[in-house]
Design a protein around this motif. Sequence first.
Motif, PDB file in Angstrom:
ATOM      1  N   MET A 114       0.816  -1.392  -0.146  1.00  0.00           N
ATOM      2  CA  MET A 114      -0.127  -0.108  -0.129  1.00  0.00           C
ATOM      3  C   MET A 114       0.792   1.392  -0.207  1.00  0.00           C
ATOM      4  SD  MET A 114      -2.874  -1.410   2.738  1.00  0.00           S
ATOM      5  CE  MET A 114      -3.954   0.326   2.568  1.00  0.00           C
ATOM      6  N   ALA A 115       1.991   1.156   0.699  1.00  0.00           N
ATOM      7  CA  ALA A 115       2.801   2.584   0.709  1.00  0.00           C
ATOM      8  C   ALA A 115       3.496   2.427  -0.525  1.00  0.00           C
ATOM      9  CB  ALA A 115       3.963   2.119   1.849  1.00  0.00           C
ATOM     10  N   GLU A 116       3.804   1.592  -1.134  1.00  0.00           N
ATOM     11  CA  GLU A 116       4.464   1.783  -2.740  1.00  0.00           C
ATOM     12  C   GLU A 116       3.442   2.406  -3.515  1.00  0.00           C
ATOM     13  OE1 GLU A 116       5.771  -2.100  -3.637  1.00  0.00           O
ATOM     14  OE2 GLU A 116       7.339  -2.354  -1.963  1.00  0.00           O
ATOM     15  N   ILE A 117       2.172   1.916  -3.653  1.00  0.00           N
ATOM     16  CA  ILE A 117       1.151   2.372  -4.391  1.00  0.00           C
ATOM     17  C   ILE A 117       0.997   3.699  -4.044  1.00  0.00           C
ATOM     18  CG2 ILE A 117      -1.119   1.907  -5.233  1.00  0.00           C
ATOM     19  CD1 ILE A 117      -0.706  -0.918  -4.642  1.00  0.00           C
ATOM     20  N   LEU A 118       0.918   4.150  -2.956  1.00  0.00           N
ATOM     21  CA  LEU A 118       0.299   5.342  -2.590  1.00  0.00           C
ATOM     22  C   LEU A 118       1.274   6.553  -3.052  1.00  0.00           C
ATOM     23  CD1 LEU A 118      -1.657   7.144  -0.837  1.00  0.00           C
ATOM     24  CD2 LEU A 118       0.149   6.900   1.089  1.00  0.00           C
ATOM     25  N   LYS A 119       2.508   6.164  -3.464  1.00  0.00           N
ATOM     26  CA  LYS A 119       3.405   7.123  -3.966  1.00  0.00           C
ATOM     27  C   LYS A 119       2.973   7.911  -5.531  1.00  0.00           C
ATOM     28  CE  LYS A 119       7.454   5.196  -1.262  1.00  0.00           C
ATOM     29  NZ  LYS A 119       8.597   4.497  -1.274  1.00  0.00           N
ATOM     30  N   THR A 120       2.090   6.786  -6.266  1.00  0.00           N
ATOM     31  CA  THR A 120       1.650   7.170  -7.303  1.00  0.00           C
ATOM     32  C   THR A 120       0.332   7.674  -7.368  1.00  0.00           C
ATOM     33  OG1 THR A 120       0.829   4.928  -7.726  1.00  0.00           O
ATOM     34  CG2 THR A 120       2.950   5.128  -8.045  1.00  0.00           C
ATOM     35  N   TRP A 121      -0.270   7.875  -6.282  1.00  0.00           N
ATOM     36  CA  TRP A 121      -1.671   8.183  -6.316  1.00  0.00           C
ATOM     37  C   TRP A 121      -1.691   9.843  -5.721  1.00  0.00           C
ATOM     38  CZ3 TRP A 121      -5.590   4.400  -4.028  1.00  0.00           C
ATOM     39  CH2 TRP A 121      -5.870   3.289  -4.807  1.00  0.00           C
ATOM     40  N   ASP A 122      -2.089  10.757  -6.778  1.00  0.00           N
ATOM     41  CA  ASP A 122      -2.155  12.176  -6.454  1.00  0.00           C
ATOM     42  C   ASP A 122      -3.426  12.701  -6.567  1.00  0.00           C
ATOM     43  OD1 ASP A 122      -2.251  11.999  -9.303  1.00  0.00           O
ATOM     44  OD2 ASP A 122      -0.554  13.449  -9.342  1.00  0.00           O
ATOM     45  N   LYS A 123      -4.239  11.884  -7.016  1.00  0.00           N
ATOM     46  CA  LYS A 123      -5.811  12.243  -7.189  1.00  0.00           C
ATOM     47  C   LYS A 123      -6.515  11.144  -7.506  1.00  0.00           C
ATOM     48  CE  LYS A 123      -4.830  13.204 -11.971  1.00  0.00           C
ATOM     49  NZ  LYS A 123      -4.782  14.374 -13.025  1.00  0.00           N
ATOM     50  N   PHE A 124      -7.993  11.368  -7.450  1.00  0.00           N
ATOM     51  CA  PHE A 124      -8.901  10.516  -7.657  1.00  0.00           C
ATOM     52  C   PHE A 124      -9.836  11.203  -8.970  1.00  0.00           C
ATOM     53  CE2 PHE A 124      -8.358   8.187  -3.921  1.00  0.00           C
ATOM     54  CZ  PHE A 124      -8.881   6.728  -4.067  1.00  0.00           C
ATOM     55  N   GLU A 125      -9.958  10.413  -9.757  1.00  0.00           N
ATOM     56  CA  GLU A 125     -10.832  10.715 -11.089  1.00  0.00           C
ATOM     57  C   GLU A 125     -12.057   9.806 -11.260  1.00  0.00           C
ATOM     58  OE1 GLU A 125      -7.820  12.978 -14.091  1.00  0.00           O
ATOM     59  OE2 GLU A 125      -7.848  10.710 -13.854  1.00  0.00           O
ATOM     60  N   GLY A 126     -13.089  10.599 -11.453  1.00  0.00           N
ATOM     61  CA  GLY A 126     -14.421   9.744 -11.399  1.00  0.00           C
ATOM     62  C   GLY A 126     -14.916   9.866 -12.816  1.00  0.00           C
ATOM     63  N   ARG A 127     -15.784   9.038 -13.415  1.00  0.00           N
ATOM     64  CA  ARG A 127     -16.554   9.036 -14.689  1.00  0.00           C
ATOM     65  C   ARG A 127     -17.898   8.265 -14.364  1.00  0.00           C
ATOM     66  NH1 ARG A 127     -12.714   4.951 -15.820  1.00  0.00           N
ATOM     67  NH2 ARG A 127     -13.599   3.144 -17.116  1.00  0.00           N
ATOM     68  N   GLU A 128     -18.807   8.617 -15.272  1.00  0.00           N
ATOM     69  CA  GLU A 128     -20.095   7.971 -15.296  1.00  0.00           C
ATOM     70  C   GLU A 128     -19.913   6.834 -16.548  1.00  0.00           C
ATOM     71  OE1 GLU A 128     -23.603  10.000 -15.398  1.00  0.00           O
ATOM     72  OE2 GLU A 128     -22.957  11.211 -13.682  1.00  0.00           O
ATOM     73  N   VAL A 129     -20.448   5.866 -16.468  1.00  0.00           N
ATOM     74  CA  VAL A 129     -20.445   4.777 -17.448  1.00  0.00           C
ATOM     75  C   VAL A 129     -21.975   4.150 -17.426  1.00  0.00           C
ATOM     76  CG1 VAL A 129     -17.803   4.177 -17.328  1.00  0.00           C
ATOM     77  CG2 VAL A 129     -19.635   2.992 -15.972  1.00  0.00           C
ATOM     78  N   THR A 130     -22.121   3.304 -18.650  1.00  0.00           N
ATOM     79  CA  THR A 130     -23.408   2.924 -18.831  1.00  0.00           C
ATOM     80  C   THR A 130     -23.143   1.238 -18.179  1.00  0.00           C
ATOM     81  OG1 THR A 130     -22.988   1.686 -20.812  1.00  0.00           O
ATOM     82  CG2 THR A 130     -23.588   3.966 -21.091  1.00  0.00           C
ATOM     83  N   ALA A 131     -24.269   0.813 -17.878  1.00  0.00           N
ATOM     84  CA  ALA A 131     -24.283  -0.513 -17.504  1.00  0.00           C
ATOM     85  C   ALA A 131     -23.451  -1.338 -18.116  1.00  0.00           C
ATOM     86  CB  ALA A 131     -25.651  -1.264 -17.110  1.00  0.00           C
TER      87      ALA A 131
END
Length: 272
Positions: free
Chosen positions: A61-78
Motif C-alpha cells: 500500500m505504501a508503495e502504491i500510494l506514492k503514485t496516487w495524487d488524485k481520484f478521477e471519477g467518470r460515469e459509465v453505462t451498465a
Amino acid sequence: MEKNLDNIRHSCAHLLAAAVIELWPDTKRTIGPAIENGFYYDFEFAKPISENDLPKIEKKMAEILKTWDKFEGREVTAAEAKKIFADNPYKLELIEDIPQSQEPITIYRSGDFEDLCRGGHSQNPQKDIGAIKLLSLAGAYWRGSEKNKMLTRIYGTCFPTQKELDNYLEMLEEAKKRDHRKDKFGDELFLVESQETEDKLVLKPMNCPHHQQIYASRQRSYRDLPIKYLETTTIYRDEKAGELNGLSRVRSATQDDSHTFCRPDQIKEVYT
C-alpha cells in the motif's frame, strides 16, 4: 473534519484493494467502505491468507500510494461497467442493482487502479494519508447473508499523521486490558483439550454471548425489534473456592435466561 477523515479512509479502502490485487491477482474484490474509526474491504481469495500477511500488504500500500495524487471519477453505462468487471461476479451483481435505485454508475480511478464506487475520496491521497495500519482479518458473508459465500474481510485504519495513529493504537491496547471477556471469564473457564488436535474447547460459562451471536448471525432492521431470546440451559464454571457463595459455587447450574434486543423507545414497553 469528520467527513474529510471518512473520505481519507474510503481512499485507503481503495488503496488496500489495489495492494491485494497486485499481490494476489486472482483475488475477487467486492466492497470497501469507510467505517467508524477505519475502513475495511471484503475479498474472495483463491487461497486463504493470515494476519501474518498484513505487514506485506501494508508495505505494498505504501508503495502504491506514492503514485496516487488524485481520484478521477467518470460515469459509465451498465454495459460498459459489466465489460470492465466481466470477471468479477460480485461487481456484476452490484451493477445489476444500481439501475433499480436510479443512481448513475460511476467508476473512480487513482494511479493504475479503478473501482466501482459512489465517490467520496481524498483529493490528494498521497498528501492526506499520513499513516496506515491494517488491524485484523475476519470472515464476512457476501451482502451479510449466510446463504452467500464467506469472504475475507480486512480491517484497517488510517490518520493524517503518525501521531494520531499511535494515539489510537495505544487506546486500543488499553481497551484490550479492560476487555470484560478476559477480566470476567479468564481463569474460571472449563477447558477441554482434544486428543487428536491442539484445539482447546471451552464449556459454555454463560448465555449472554450465545444470544448475542444468534442476533448478530444476520442483518437486522429496526422494524424487527424487539427480539427476545429465552432458553433453559446448563452452564459450567471452574471458579475457585470462596469467589462466590451458595448455589452459584457449584460447577454446573441450569438456569432459564433471557435477553431482549430493542430500540431505546421500546425499553419502557418491553420491561413494564
